[in-house]
Design a protein around this motif. Structure first.
Motif, PDB file in Angstrom:
ATOM      1  N   ILE A 204      16.231 -12.382 -59.103  1.00 33.23           N
ATOM      2  CA  ILE A 204      16.084 -11.768 -60.851  1.00 33.23           C
ATOM      3  C   ILE A 204      16.309 -12.515 -61.380  1.00 33.23           C
ATOM      4  CG2 ILE A 204      16.479  -9.566 -61.917  1.00 33.23           C
ATOM      5  CD1 ILE A 204      14.712  -9.264 -59.432  1.00 33.23           C
ATOM      6  N   ASP A 205      17.210 -13.540 -61.908  1.00 28.98           N
ATOM      7  CA  ASP A 205      17.255 -14.000 -62.539  1.00 28.98           C
ATOM      8  C   ASP A 205      16.519 -15.261 -63.186  1.00 28.98           C
ATOM      9  OD1 ASP A 205      20.338 -15.679 -64.058  1.00 28.98           O
ATOM     10  OD2 ASP A 205      19.550 -17.212 -63.382  1.00 28.98           O
ATOM     11  N   LEU A 206      15.805 -15.903 -62.157  1.00 29.58           N
ATOM     12  CA  LEU A 206      15.036 -17.355 -62.111  1.00 29.58           C
ATOM     13  C   LEU A 206      14.081 -16.277 -62.455  1.00 29.58           C
ATOM     14  CD1 LEU A 206      13.714 -19.092 -59.148  1.00 29.58           C
ATOM     15  CD2 LEU A 206      12.188 -18.016 -60.508  1.00 29.58           C
ATOM     16  N   LEU A 207      13.541 -14.711 -62.077  1.00 32.17           N
ATOM     17  CA  LEU A 207      12.145 -14.461 -62.315  1.00 32.17           C
ATOM     18  C   LEU A 207      12.301 -14.363 -64.102  1.00 32.17           C
ATOM     19  CD1 LEU A 207      10.582 -12.235 -59.649  1.00 32.17           C
ATOM     20  CD2 LEU A 207      10.246 -14.321 -60.232  1.00 32.17           C
ATOM     21  N   CYS A 208      13.018 -13.858 -64.718  1.00 29.47           N
ATOM     22  CA  CYS A 208      13.495 -12.963 -65.848  1.00 29.47           C
ATOM     23  C   CYS A 208      13.925 -14.882 -66.960  1.00 29.47           C
ATOM     24  CB  CYS A 208      15.573 -12.096 -65.941  1.00 29.47           C
ATOM     25  SG  CYS A 208      15.138 -10.902 -65.485  1.00 29.47           S
ATOM     26  N   ASN A 209      14.251 -15.976 -66.267  1.00 33.67           N
ATOM     27  CA  ASN A 209      14.689 -17.082 -67.029  1.00 33.67           C
ATOM     28  C   ASN A 209      12.934 -17.876 -67.069  1.00 33.67           C
ATOM     29  OD1 ASN A 209      16.024 -18.934 -67.938  1.00 33.67           O
ATOM     30  ND2 ASN A 209      14.854 -20.493 -66.195  1.00 33.67           N
ATOM     31  N   VAL A 210      11.859 -17.895 -66.348  1.00 32.81           N
ATOM     32  CA  VAL A 210      11.150 -17.380 -66.788  1.00 32.81           C
ATOM     33  C   VAL A 210      10.171 -16.727 -67.830  1.00 32.81           C
ATOM     34  CG1 VAL A 210       8.464 -17.824 -65.163  1.00 32.81           C
ATOM     35  CG2 VAL A 210      11.092 -18.901 -64.057  1.00 32.81           C
ATOM     36  N   ALA A 211      10.200 -15.079 -67.163  1.00 31.92           N
ATOM     37  CA  ALA A 211       9.158 -14.419 -67.849  1.00 31.92           C
ATOM     38  C   ALA A 211       9.838 -13.887 -69.103  1.00 31.92           C
ATOM     39  CB  ALA A 211       9.414 -13.087 -67.426  1.00 31.92           C
ATOM     40  N   LEU A 212      11.646 -14.261 -69.303  1.00 33.39           N
ATOM     41  CA  LEU A 212      11.879 -13.346 -71.060  1.00 33.39           C
ATOM     42  C   LEU A 212      11.164 -12.527 -71.691  1.00 33.39           C
ATOM     43  CD1 LEU A 212      11.584 -17.554 -72.420  1.00 33.39           C
ATOM     44  CD2 LEU A 212      13.673 -16.694 -71.328  1.00 33.39           C
ATOM     45  N   PRO A 213      12.094 -11.759 -70.710  1.00 35.02           N
ATOM     46  CA  PRO A 213      11.595  -9.946 -70.768  1.00 35.02           C
ATOM     47  C   PRO A 213      12.223  -9.569 -72.114  1.00 35.02           C
ATOM     48  CG  PRO A 213      13.276  -9.976 -69.483  1.00 35.02           C
ATOM     49  CD  PRO A 213      13.098 -11.437 -69.005  1.00 35.02           C
ATOM     50  N   ASP A 214      11.607  -8.319 -73.163  1.00 35.03           N
ATOM     51  CA  ASP A 214      11.844  -7.784 -73.713  1.00 35.03           C
ATOM     52  C   ASP A 214      12.193  -6.548 -73.384  1.00 35.03           C
ATOM     53  OD1 ASP A 214      10.741  -9.828 -76.737  1.00 35.03           O
ATOM     54  OD2 ASP A 214       9.217  -9.574 -74.641  1.00 35.03           O
ATOM     55  N   TYR A 215      11.333  -6.088 -72.979  1.00 33.10           N
ATOM     56  CA  TYR A 215      12.235  -4.193 -72.021  1.00 33.10           C
ATOM     57  C   TYR A 215      12.169  -4.687 -70.776  1.00 33.10           C
ATOM     58  CZ  TYR A 215      10.652  -2.993 -76.670  1.00 33.10           C
ATOM     59  OH  TYR A 215       9.571  -3.180 -77.907  1.00 33.10           O
ATOM     60  N   GLY A 216      13.406  -4.112 -69.827  1.00 40.48           N
ATOM     61  CA  GLY A 216      13.767  -3.920 -68.695  1.00 40.48           C
ATOM     62  C   GLY A 216      13.791  -2.976 -67.863  1.00 40.48           C
ATOM     63  N   ILE A 217      12.835  -2.016 -66.825  1.00 43.26           N
ATOM     64  CA  ILE A 217      13.673  -1.035 -66.548  1.00 43.26           C
ATOM     65  C   ILE A 217      14.072  -1.285 -64.655  1.00 43.26           C
ATOM     66  CG2 ILE A 217      12.177   1.027 -65.284  1.00 43.26           C
ATOM     67  CD1 ILE A 217       9.880   0.819 -67.212  1.00 43.26           C
ATOM     68  N   ILE A 218      15.171  -0.602 -64.787  1.00 47.02           N
ATOM     69  CA  ILE A 218      15.431  -0.601 -63.219  1.00 47.02           C
ATOM     70  C   ILE A 218      15.791   0.589 -62.827  1.00 47.02           C
ATOM     71  CG2 ILE A 218      17.904  -0.773 -61.895  1.00 47.02           C
ATOM     72  CD1 ILE A 218      18.274  -2.880 -64.023  1.00 47.02           C
ATOM     73  N   THR A 219      14.581   1.195 -61.294  1.00 43.61           N
ATOM     74  CA  THR A 219      13.693   1.862 -61.032  1.00 43.61           C
ATOM     75  C   THR A 219      15.569   2.976 -59.876  1.00 43.61           C
ATOM     76  OG1 THR A 219      13.344   1.566 -59.022  1.00 43.61           O
ATOM     77  CG2 THR A 219      11.732   1.163 -60.716  1.00 43.61           C
ATOM     78  N   ASN A 220      16.071   2.390 -59.307  1.00 41.60           N
ATOM     79  CA  ASN A 220      16.701   2.449 -58.571  1.00 41.60           C
ATOM     80  C   ASN A 220      17.696   1.697 -57.499  1.00 41.60           C
ATOM     81  OD1 ASN A 220      15.523   2.318 -56.365  1.00 41.60           O
ATOM     82  ND2 ASN A 220      14.713   4.127 -56.085  1.00 41.60           N
ATOM     83  N   ILE A 221      18.596   1.949 -57.457  1.00 39.57           N
ATOM     84  CA  ILE A 221      19.389   0.983 -56.412  1.00 39.57           C
ATOM     85  C   ILE A 221      19.439   1.725 -54.533  1.00 39.57           C
ATOM     86  CG2 ILE A 221      21.309   0.191 -55.225  1.00 39.57           C
ATOM     87  CD1 ILE A 221      20.019  -1.355 -57.757  1.00 39.57           C
ATOM     88  N   GLY A 222      18.289   1.346 -53.609  1.00 34.32           N
ATOM     89  CA  GLY A 222      18.335   1.527 -51.878  1.00 34.32           C
ATOM     90  C   GLY A 222      19.442   0.638 -51.623  1.00 34.32           C
ATOM     91  N   GLU A 223      18.407   0.735 -50.573  1.00 31.42           N
ATOM     92  CA  GLU A 223      18.582   0.001 -48.772  1.00 31.42           C
ATOM     93  C   GLU A 223      17.920  -0.970 -48.641  1.00 31.42           C
ATOM     94  OE1 GLU A 223      19.594   4.846 -48.707  1.00 31.42           O
ATOM     95  OE2 GLU A 223      17.460   3.514 -48.853  1.00 31.42           O
ATOM     96  N   SER A 224      16.798  -1.324 -49.806  1.00 27.90           N
ATOM     97  CA  SER A 224      15.612  -2.653 -49.428  1.00 27.90           C
ATOM     98  C   SER A 224      16.934  -3.884 -49.458  1.00 27.90           C
ATOM     99  CB  SER A 224      15.339  -2.658 -50.543  1.00 27.90           C
ATOM    100  OG  SER A 224      13.833  -1.267 -50.720  1.00 27.90           O
ATOM    101  N   HIS A 225      16.320  -4.442 -48.620  1.00 24.90           N
ATOM    102  CA  HIS A 225      16.978  -5.839 -47.975  1.00 24.90           C
ATOM    103  C   HIS A 225      18.253  -6.113 -47.908  1.00 24.90           C
ATOM    104  CE1 HIS A 225      13.522  -6.578 -50.063  1.00 24.90           C
ATOM    105  NE2 HIS A 225      13.693  -6.470 -50.920  1.00 24.90           N
ATOM    106  N   LEU A 226      18.911  -4.171 -46.798  1.00 26.35           N
ATOM    107  CA  LEU A 226      19.973  -5.057 -46.603  1.00 26.35           C
ATOM    108  C   LEU A 226      19.961  -5.500 -45.196  1.00 26.35           C
ATOM    109  CD1 LEU A 226      21.272  -0.644 -46.658  1.00 26.35           C
ATOM    110  CD2 LEU A 226      21.872  -2.601 -47.667  1.00 26.35           C
ATOM    111  N   GLU A 227      19.271  -6.372 -44.738  1.00 24.70           N
ATOM    112  CA  GLU A 227      19.423  -7.139 -43.576  1.00 24.70           C
ATOM    113  C   GLU A 227      19.713  -8.582 -44.240  1.00 24.70           C
ATOM    114  OE1 GLU A 227      16.635  -9.568 -41.056  1.00 24.70           O
ATOM    115  OE2 GLU A 227      15.696  -8.176 -42.090  1.00 24.70           O
ATOM    116  N   TYR A 228      19.539  -8.867 -45.794  1.00 27.89           N
ATOM    117  CA  TYR A 228      19.943 -10.246 -46.549  1.00 27.89           C
ATOM    118  C   TYR A 228      21.214  -9.825 -47.436  1.00 27.89           C
ATOM    119  CZ  TYR A 228      15.224 -11.449 -45.343  1.00 27.89           C
ATOM    120  OH  TYR A 228      14.063 -11.435 -44.422  1.00 27.89           O
ATOM    121  N   LEU A 229      21.699  -8.267 -48.270  1.00 25.93           N
ATOM    122  CA  LEU A 229      22.027  -8.147 -48.563  1.00 25.93           C
ATOM    123  C   LEU A 229      23.577  -7.731 -48.796  1.00 25.93           C
ATOM    124  CD1 LEU A 229      19.945  -8.096 -51.532  1.00 25.93           C
ATOM    125  CD2 LEU A 229      21.316  -9.250 -51.514  1.00 25.93           C
ATOM    126  N   LYS A 230      23.801  -6.894 -47.394  1.00 26.63           N
ATOM    127  CA  LYS A 230      24.503  -6.897 -46.508  1.00 26.63           C
ATOM    128  C   LYS A 230      25.352  -5.483 -46.860  1.00 26.63           C
ATOM    129  CE  LYS A 230      24.214 -10.065 -43.488  1.00 26.63           C
ATOM    130  NZ  LYS A 230      24.130  -9.716 -42.181  1.00 26.63           N
TER     131      LYS A 230
END
Length: 429
Positions: free
Chosen positions: A163-189
């Motif tokens: 996400i840091d890489l993507l934001c560094n490219v896009a330089l967003p003016d507004y941001g939305i975080i929908t929720n924090i769930g179980e996606s990607h637990l295989e990698y992030l534990k």
């Protein structure tokens, strides 16, 4: 500024840049036409000469094995890195406002709703398909026109730093975080790590322009405009009702309607409402945008096939989204003769995948469905704790599920829910 102007700055001695213009951006050589800027990524290096023959304006490639002497070619050490740099400079050179959307669930639906609302006032573009990663995001930025006023970008990730890489490219003016769930637990534990990874967005967007789901355990204490059903939220959702045609709700005392079901989708719509208000839209513009929203396929998508109505919610799945889909489906279509739930594997859940699948039993046993069909290696875990329920069947292939559904002659409504890799839409004949 145009892309060609940036390239002229990058390569002031490259004479052909003085006479060409760029009409289109592509990464697939089969889509190259006159005026295309073709980025050869990985296997695309094998099609550089083909792209030149198809009259591409320029081709960017990174294979040292190729000896391309055509003046239309640009060699770089890494095509993806080059595309990211070009996209960032292009974004900085124009006045387009950027909205970044991330989270474990609901990113794409929120993106579609935000796009539909903001399009009522602004010239707006959005992420298409699954172009939400380190390649797709810069590609989306480069596909935009300098005169576009708003760019709505979905940001996906599977690990730290993305996400840091993507934001560094896009330089967003507004941001939305929908929720924090179980996606990607295989990698992030852990969900704590998911929060840290998604939260990389926060350092790029001022808290006044950050919109978050305030009922989420991990998000409720971070600075930003909070949206949710709880009393502590900046914008409280109330009076939620739904029927077979969609849902209605109130936000800050104003009524809205969306043509899609589910309390979770009302949250997604509320993000769009709040952002619309922040960006100066009228209430009538916001209402119209929500009512006219065109959702990306496979998000509670309704597909009629004779006497069968399929609810295709099979773009992705994790324990939270599967619970919400089952609960939403349970409230709807109860006047139809037969309700069927088809569940496929939830992927990328890591070491506790078997446990997460077994826990779905808690929602299934309360379901009003007459039939429950399970498919996939991981769904065997759910089958092992549900097999005594006579409504539940396990299938080894999707064709058998299709045949079983067709053998049920009465009018039916069928929910399809599973991860993208399971391709449950193939059940629809």
């Amino acid at each position: 500024m145009k892309i060609i102007d940036l390239l002229r700055d990058y390569f002031p001695k490259k004479k052909i840049l003085e006479s060409v213009d760029i009409e289109d951006i592509c990464m697939d050589s089969r889509e190259v036409k006159k005026g295309s800027l073709f980025f050869a990524i990985k296997g695309g290096n094998n099609h550089v000469e083909e792209a030149i023959k198809n009259d591409a304006a320029l081709v960017v490639y990174d294979s040292e094995e190729l000896l391309i002497t055509d003046e239309k070619s640009i060699f770089t050490e890494d095509t993806i890195s080059f595309m990211q740099k070009l996209a960032k400079d292009y974004r900085k050179s124009n006045k387009t406002k950027v909205v970044a959307i991330t989270g474990s669930n609901g990113k794409t639906t929120t993106k579609d709703m935000v796009y539909s609302v903001l399009s009522q006032r602004f010239r707006t573009k959005k992420t298409q398909g699954n172009h939400n990663n380190h390649i797709g995001l810069p590609y989306t930025i480069l596909k935009a026109q300098p005169e576009d006023e708003v760019l709505v970008l979905e940001m996906g990730m599977s690990g730290f730093g993305e996400i840091d890489l993507l934001c560094n490219v896009a330089l967003p003016d507004y941001g939305i975080i929908t929720n924090i769930g179980e996606s990607h637990l295989e990698y992030l534990k852990s969900k704590e790590n998911v929060f840290k990874a998604k939260g990389e967005l926060l350092k790029y967007v001022h808290s006044e322009n950050t919109i978050i789901f305030g009922d989420d355990y991990y998000l409720r204490n971070i600075p930003g405009t909070k949206v949710g059903y709880g009393n502590e939220n900046t914008f409280k959702i109330s009076e939620f009702i739904e029927n077979d045609r969609g849902a209605e709700f109130k936000l800050a005392g104003k009524s809205y309607r969306i043509p899609i079901n589910g309390e979770h989708n009302v949250i997604n719509a509320s993000f769009a409402v709040v952002l619309g208000l922040k960006m100066g839209l009228s209430l009538s513009e916001i209402e119209k945008g929500l009512e006219e929203v065109e959702l990306t396929p496979m998000r509670f998508q309704k597909i009629e096939k004779g006497e069968k109505l399929y609810i295709n919610d099979a773009y992705n799945a994790n324990p939270t989204s599967m619970k919400l889909a089952i609960e939403t489906f349970d409230k709807l279509y109860n006047k139809r003769a037969c309700k069927i739930i088809v569940l496929g594997d939830m992927l990328e859940l890591g070491e506790k995948s078997g446990e997460y699948h077994k826990n779905i039993k808690d929602y299934l046993i309360r379901s009003k469905a007459e039939y429950i069909f399970l498919y996939g290696r991981e769904m065997k875990n759910l089958w092992s704790v549900c097999r005594e329920d006579k409504r539940v069947y396990y299938f080894k292939d999707k064709d058998s599920i299709s045949e079983k559904i067709e053998s049920i002659k009465e009018k039916s409504v069928i929910l399809l829910k599973g991860s993208r890799g399971m391709k449950l839409e193939e059940i629809i004949k």
